[in-house]
Enzyme design. Structure first.
Site, short mmCIF file in Angstrom:
data_model
loop_
_atom_site.label_atom_id
_atom_site.label_comp_id
_atom_site.label_asym_id
_atom_site.label_seq_id
_atom_site.Cartn_x
_atom_site.Cartn_y
_atom_site.Cartn_z
N HIS A 1 0.80 -1.22 0.00
CA HIS A 1 0.00 0.00 0.00
C HIS A 1 0.83 1.28 0.00
O HIS A 1 1.85 1.38 0.65
CB HIS A 1 -0.95 0.02 1.21
CG HIS A 1 -0.23 0.02 2.53
ND1 HIS A 1 0.12 1.18 3.19
CD2 HIS A 1 0.21 -1.00 3.30
CE1 HIS A 1 0.74 0.87 4.32
NE2 HIS A 1 0.80 -0.45 4.41
N HIS B 1 12.91 -0.21 -12.50
CA HIS B 1 12.77 -1.64 -12.75
C HIS B 1 12.68 -2.35 -11.40
O HIS B 1 13.63 -2.35 -10.63
CB HIS B 1 13.97 -2.16 -13.54
CG HIS B 1 13.81 -3.57 -14.03
ND1 HIS B 1 14.40 -4.02 -15.18
CD2 HIS B 1 13.13 -4.64 -13.53
CE1 HIS B 1 14.09 -5.30 -15.37
NE2 HIS B 1 13.33 -5.69 -14.37
#
Length: 202
Positions: free
Chosen positions: A131, A140
């Site tokens: 979250h 990446h």
């Protein structure tokens, strides 16, 4: 849809696009010896083909190619009319999360509530982003990475295979986190960090 970069990474994105029933026109690559990949044609010296996803894992090269394509079309690197996005159907993405243009979310990734994924990012196979994480552009996130809640990752950073980042940590821009690292404190811009717990190296 077109891909720029006829690489192993491109093969995975092709699989994602096929799973999404996306029409794939072909790929673009700078190597004149490569003319086909997985049954799709490979074009050369064609920056005018779009929508396109830059299918290169290296963050710096992905940014360079994205900017080159945008400049050739007199557009911005974040133009949704030029750059596509690919999300595998097996990925789980909260309805409150967002994924930026040009980004790729691979098989089995989980992106939780209120996460913001930047533009031209890779969220690789089985990565878990909890979250309220904020992921910058050209990042990446490698296979098997776990980002706990409220983690920030700056533009151009690479989080290595299987790394874990505890909640609330800030990772700067253009950082490389080593495979299997456990990040328990903030990481400044432009460094490498690896180990358990992760230690920074210039």
């Amino acid at each position: 849809m077109y891909l720029y970069g006829a690489s192993g990474h491109a093969k995975v994105i092709l699989d994602i696009l096929e799973a999404c029933d996306e029409k794939i026109e072909g790929l673009i690559d700078d190597n004149p010896a490569v003319n086909e990949l997985m049954g799709y044609p490979v074009f050369h010296d064609r920056l005018d083909l779009h929508p396109v996803i830059v299918s290169v894992g290296n963050c710096k090269i992905r940014r360079m190619l994205t900017e080159r394509i945008a400049a050739s079309l007199k557009a911005t690197p974040f133009d949704q009319a030029i750059f596509g996005t690919a999300i595998h159907p097996s990925a789980i993405i909260s309805k409150t999360a967002s994924v930026g243009v040009g980004s790729v979310v691979m098989q089995g990734a989980i992106i939780q509530t209120c996460v913001q994924i930047g533009r031209h990012c890779i969220v690789n196979t089985g990565a878990r982003i909890d979250h309220e994480c904020q992921i910058g552009d050209y990042v990446h996130i490698a296979p098997g990475v776990t980002l706990s809640g409220d983690v920030t990752v700056g533009d151009g950073s690479w989080i290595g295979v299987g790394a874990t980042v505890i909640q609330g940590v800030h990772i700067g821009k253009n950082v490389m986190i080593g495979a299997g690292a456990v990040v328990v404190r903030d990481i400044p811009d432009g460094v490498k960090a690896f180990g358990v717990p992760a230690v920074t190296h210039v």
